[in-house]
Design an enzyme around this catalytic site. Structure first.
Site, PDB file in Angstrom:
ATOM      1  N   ASP A   7      25.606  13.942   4.716  1.00 54.97           N
ATOM      2  CA  ASP A   7      25.475  15.243   5.375  1.00 54.97           C
ATOM      3  C   ASP A   7      26.165  15.299   6.731  1.00 54.97           C
ATOM      4  O   ASP A   7      25.730  16.020   7.630  1.00 54.97           O
ATOM      5  CB  ASP A   7      23.982  15.626   5.543  1.00 54.97           C
ATOM      6  N   LYS A  10      31.127  16.698   5.540  1.00 53.70           N
ATOM      7  CA  LYS A  10      32.339  16.401   4.747  1.00 53.70           C
ATOM      8  C   LYS A  10      32.911  17.657   4.096  1.00 53.70           C
ATOM      9  O   LYS A  10      34.129  17.853   4.066  1.00 53.70           O
ATOM     10  CB  LYS A  10      32.005  15.360   3.661  1.00 53.70           C
ATOM     11  N   GLY A  34      25.514  17.530  -1.513  1.00 51.71           N
ATOM     12  CA  GLY A  34      25.493  18.967  -1.225  1.00 51.71           C
ATOM     13  C   GLY A  34      26.453  19.187  -0.073  1.00 51.71           C
ATOM     14  O   GLY A  34      26.179  18.776   1.049  1.00 51.71           O
ATOM     15  N   HIS A  35      27.606  19.780  -0.366  1.00 49.43           N
ATOM     16  CA  HIS A  35      28.643  19.962   0.654  1.00 49.43           C
ATOM     17  C   HIS A  35      28.771  21.441   1.002  1.00 49.43           C
ATOM     18  O   HIS A  35      29.120  22.249   0.148  1.00 49.43           O
ATOM     19  CB  HIS A  35      29.982  19.394   0.148  1.00 49.43           C
ATOM     20  N   GLN A 216      27.942  11.333  -0.028  1.00 49.86           N
ATOM     21  CA  GLN A 216      26.973  10.482   0.683  1.00 49.86           C
ATOM     22  C   GLN A 216      27.635   9.908   1.948  1.00 49.86           C
ATOM     23  O   GLN A 216      28.533  10.535   2.476  1.00 49.86           O
ATOM     24  CB  GLN A 216      26.444   9.356  -0.229  1.00 49.86           C
ATOM     25  N   THR A 293      18.243  19.410  -1.549  1.00 51.09           N
ATOM     26  CA  THR A 293      16.805  19.388  -1.858  1.00 51.09           C
ATOM     27  C   THR A 293      15.972  20.236  -0.898  1.00 51.09           C
ATOM     28  O   THR A 293      14.792  20.452  -1.151  1.00 51.09           O
ATOM     29  CB  THR A 293      16.281  17.940  -1.770  1.00 51.09           C
ATOM     30  N   VAL A 404      32.656  22.298  16.320  1.00 52.44           N
ATOM     31  CA  VAL A 404      31.658  22.874  17.225  1.00 52.44           C
ATOM     32  C   VAL A 404      30.906  24.045  16.586  1.00 52.44           C
ATOM     33  O   VAL A 404      30.382  24.916  17.269  1.00 52.44           O
ATOM     34  CB  VAL A 404      32.306  23.335  18.565  1.00 52.44           C
TER      35      VAL A 404
HETATM   36  P1  GDP Z   1      28.148  17.180   3.816  1.00 53.69           P
HETATM   37  O1  GDP Z   1      27.179  16.781   2.753  1.00 53.69           O
HETATM   38  O2  GDP Z   1      28.717  16.006   4.530  1.00 53.69           O
HETATM   39  O3  GDP Z   1      29.229  18.097   3.320  1.00 53.69           O
HETATM   40  O4  GDP Z   1      27.300  17.993   4.891  1.00 53.69           O
HETATM   41  P2  GDP Z   1      26.206  19.131   4.571  1.00 53.69           P
HETATM   42  O5  GDP Z   1      26.913  20.359   4.143  1.00 53.69           O
HETATM   43  O6  GDP Z   1      25.134  18.603   3.694  1.00 53.69           O
HETATM   44  O7  GDP Z   1      25.524  19.286   5.993  1.00 53.69           O
HETATM   45  C1  GDP Z   1      26.249  19.663   7.113  1.00 53.69           C
HETATM   46  C2  GDP Z   1      25.634  20.954   7.674  1.00 53.69           C
HETATM   47  O8  GDP Z   1      26.094  21.160   8.982  1.00 53.69           O
HETATM   48  C3  GDP Z   1      26.016  22.193   6.890  1.00 53.69           C
HETATM   49  O9  GDP Z   1      24.964  23.102   6.932  1.00 53.69           O
HETATM   50  C4  GDP Z   1      27.218  22.718   7.677  1.00 53.69           C
HETATM   51  O10 GDP Z   1      27.397  24.101   7.534  1.00 53.69           O
HETATM   52  C5  GDP Z   1      26.811  22.389   9.066  1.00 53.69           C
HETATM   53  N1  GDP Z   1      27.914  22.118   9.998  1.00 53.69           N
HETATM   54  C6  GDP Z   1      29.095  21.493   9.754  1.00 53.69           C
HETATM   55  N2  GDP Z   1      29.798  21.333  10.892  1.00 53.69           N
HETATM   56  C7  GDP Z   1      29.039  21.858  11.882  1.00 53.69           C
HETATM   57  C8  GDP Z   1      29.204  21.963  13.282  1.00 53.69           C
HETATM   58  O11 GDP Z   1      30.182  21.511  13.871  1.00 53.69           O
HETATM   59  N3  GDP Z   1      28.185  22.561  13.981  1.00 53.69           N
HETATM   60  C9  GDP Z   1      27.074  23.043  13.406  1.00 53.69           C
HETATM   61  N4  GDP Z   1      26.146  23.594  14.143  1.00 53.69           N
HETATM   62  N5  GDP Z   1      26.895  22.959  12.076  1.00 53.69           N
HETATM   63  C10 GDP Z   1      27.852  22.360  11.322  1.00 53.69           C
HETATM   64  P1  IMO Z   2      26.071  14.309   0.714  1.00 53.21           P
HETATM   65  O1  IMO Z   2      27.297  14.090  -0.115  1.00 53.21           O
HETATM   66  C1  IMO Z   2      22.328  12.737   2.236  1.00 53.21           C
HETATM   67  C2  IMO Z   2      20.151   9.935  -0.318  1.00 53.21           C
HETATM   68  C3  IMO Z   2      18.825  10.409  -0.878  1.00 53.21           C
HETATM   69  C4  IMO Z   2      18.096   9.100  -1.004  1.00 53.21           C
HETATM   70  C5  IMO Z   2      19.182   8.122  -1.410  1.00 53.21           C
HETATM   71  C6  IMO Z   2      19.261   7.883  -2.922  1.00 53.21           C
HETATM   72  O2  IMO Z   2      25.602  15.706   0.744  1.00 53.21           O
HETATM   73  O3  IMO Z   2      26.235  13.707   2.070  1.00 53.21           O
HETATM   74  P2  IMO Z   2      20.080   9.311  -4.998  1.00 53.21           P
HETATM   75  O4  IMO Z   2      19.686  10.665  -5.472  1.00 53.21           O
HETATM   76  O5  IMO Z   2      21.527   9.153  -4.700  1.00 53.21           O
HETATM   77  O6  IMO Z   2      19.580   8.215  -5.895  1.00 53.21           O
HETATM   78  O7  IMO Z   2      19.275   9.118  -3.608  1.00 53.21           O
HETATM   79  O8  IMO Z   2      20.396   8.694  -0.970  1.00 53.21           O
HETATM   80  N1  IMO Z   2      21.286  10.817  -0.603  1.00 53.21           N
HETATM   81  C7  IMO Z   2      21.857  11.622   0.297  1.00 53.21           C
HETATM   82  N2  IMO Z   2      21.519  11.880   1.580  1.00 53.21           N
HETATM   83  N3  IMO Z   2      23.416  13.304   1.714  1.00 53.21           N
HETATM   84  C8  IMO Z   2      23.779  13.044   0.436  1.00 53.21           C
HETATM   85  O9  IMO Z   2      24.946  13.505  -0.087  1.00 53.21           O
HETATM   86  C9  IMO Z   2      22.964  12.200  -0.347  1.00 53.21           C
HETATM   87  N4  IMO Z   2      23.013  11.745  -1.609  1.00 53.21           N
HETATM   88  C10 IMO Z   2      21.988  10.896  -1.762  1.00 53.21           C
HETATM   89  O10 IMO Z   2      18.201  11.301   0.005  1.00 53.21           O
HETATM   90  O11 IMO Z   2      17.615   8.691   0.259  1.00 53.21           O
HETATM   91 MG    MG Z   3      25.202  17.155   2.143  1.00 51.81          MG
END
Ligand code: GDP
Ligand code: IMO
Ligand code: MG
Length: 414
Positions: A7, A10, A34-35, A216, A293, A404
């Site tokens: 998270d 990416k 979840g991206h 991840q 989740t 930002v």
């Molecule tokens: P990923 O799994 O690595 O793609 O990241 P996620 O999408 O799960 O979580 C990143 C969260 O941070 C998302 O809700 C994005 O919209 C948000 N986000 C990304 N870059 C920024 C940022 O620079 N500032 C803020 N406030 N939110 C951001």
């Molecule tokens: P993105 O790509 C954050 C975590 C789960 C759990 C562990 C194992 O959005 O960054 P799994 O379902 O893979 O067997 O769970 O890994 N986990 C993540 N945490 N971002 C993710 O993906 C994750 N994918 C798995 O919360 O602790």
């Molecule tokens: Mg994510």
């Protein structure tokens, strides 16, 4: 590559970088990811489809290292199609990617329930059991969908899972999900199943740039993460070699993505975790709730011991710092520069991480202003630059992109 516990942002980075790349490819993980993308006032969360899908002319590849749940993928495709994107002309699926069966999800839940207090906190998408069947050489692959024996092989694997679930004494009913699963399989049949290793290498031969999208984060890597509180794939750059079929020498720039602080979902060690109001503030301001989740993410200060380890393991050539804006209002900002383990200080990420380490912090003065509208590095306040430059000096790698805000536009290139 995500350098922390997932998270990091990416999805946003891939979306920002796609204009420079023709091909965007996922190489590991599955719908545990979840991206999130934000652009033109809309937002989207992608689980299996590469984050390049919204860019015109992009080629999006789901590589052999990915595990696919046809229900989730079909639903995701339907959602994207609703926005007017012609997914069918832009999405290509490896024949060698493994399928997540409905019973894999149940096995994930049963395994977690059996672990009780020591559960991993998995996303319950069936990731672990699917990779177990892959390495155990029992798995079903996308290419198998085309075989006349597909249904029979499905039933055989399902029966094996049923045996395992009897051992767990776990009650379940997959009738509905199974129907959706076969409907999902039919939807997937409309897409080209490819030998992605050939396609990807062909593009490289023709000097076409490919962006591999990690899922991840490094600290969740099956080998080098905080085992056993990890996911079941190699989330590091090395995963690109096995998950896409790209030889090590053909890998170019490695972009390492990290948040200006740290988060983690699920169980496991997190040395800089904050249990106080500061942690709560990070969660609220950063909206730290899982994209897959909805679970609240655990929050804490930036951990440079872990970050340096990730930079080393991935061979990061450029760092990308996300969510810097979340720290706008803090008087002081801390970063862990070492751990105390058994009374001794170390800057090396230790095997004994599960036994508990105490972070040693360096404190920075906060910039205490809104940086969200800044678009040039020179315009950042001195305190902010000091923070960034300390990180790059410690890691030995430049921070080339700073984010930002969640929107595509809220990005500074250095
Ligand atoms: P990923 O799994 O690595 O793609 O990241 P996620 O999408 O799960 O979580 C990143 C969260 O941070 C998302 O809700 C994005 O919209 C948000 N986000 C990304 N870059 C920024 C940022 O620079 N500032 C803020 N406030 N939110 C951001
Ligand atoms: P993105 O790509 C954050 C975590 C789960 C759990 C562990 C194992 O959005 O960054 P799994 O379902 O893979 O067997 O769970 O890994 N986990 C993540 N945490 N971002 C993710 O993906 C994750 N994918 C798995 O919360 O602790
Ligand atoms: Mg994510």
């Amino acid at each position: 590559m995500g350098l922390q516990w997932g998270d990091e942002g990416k999805g946003k980075v891939v979306d920002v970088l796609t204009p420079n790349y023709k091909v965007i490819a996922r190489f590991q993980g599955g719908p545990n990811a979840g991206h999130s993308l934000h652009f033109n006032g809309t937002s989207f969360v992608l689980h299996t489809v590469p984050s390049g899908i919204f860019r015109d002319g992009s080629v999006n590849v789901i590589g052999n290292g990915v595990v696919i749940d046809p229900v989730i993928l079909a639903d995701e495709i339907a959602q994207i199609e609703k926005t007017g994107v012609d997914v069918r002309s832009k999405l290509f699926i490896s024949k060698k990617a493994h399928l997540i069966l409905p019973t894999h999800r149940i096995l994930d839940a049963a395994s977690e329930a059996a672990k009780g207090g020591s559960k991993i906190g998995s996303t319950l998408k069936g990731i672990g059991p699917t990779y177990m069947d892959k390495t155990g050489r029992n798995g079903l692959r996308v290419g198998d969908i085309l075989s006349p024996e597909f249904k029979e092989r499905y039933e055989r694997l399902k029966a094996k899972h049923a045996d395992m679930l009897r051992q767990y004494n776990y009650e379940y009913d997959i009738t509905e999900y199974e129907k959706e699963w076969f409907a999902g399989i039919e939807k997937l049949r409309q897409f080209p199943f490819i030998e992605s290793e050939q396609v990807v290498n062909d593009y490289i031969d023709h000097d076409v740039a490919i962006l591999a999208e990690g899922a991840q984060g490094s600290m969740l890597d099956i080998d080098f993460g905080t085992y056993p509180f990890v996911t079941s794939s190699n989330t590091l750059c090395a995963g690109v070699c096995t998950g896409l079929g790209v030889a090590p020498g053909r890998i170019g720039d490695v972009y390492g993505i990290f948040k200006a602080y740290c988060t983690r979902v699920g169980s496991g060690p997190f040395p800089t975790e904050l249990f106080d109001q500061t942690g709560e503030t990070l969660r609220q301001v950063g909206r730290e709730f899982g994209a897959t989740t909805g679970r609240p993410r655990r929050c804490g200060w930036l951990d440079l011991v872990a970050l340096k380890y990730s930079v080393m393991m991935n061979g990061v050539s450029s760092l990308i710092m996300m969510k810097a804006d979340v720290l706008n209002d803090f008087d002081t900002i801390k970063v862990a520069v070492a751990y105390k383990l058994n009374g001794e200080e170390t800057t090396q990420f230790p095997y004994e991480i599960n036994d508990g380490v105490e972070p040693v912090y360096k404190e920075f003065k906060g910039w205490k202003c809104n940086i969200n509208d800044i678009r040039k590095y020179e315009d950042f306040p001195a305190e902010f630059k000091e923070y960034v430059e300390f990180i790059e000096t410690t890691c030995g790698v430049p921070v080339r992109i700073i984010s930002v805000g969640p929107d595509r536009e809220e990005t500074i290139l250095r």
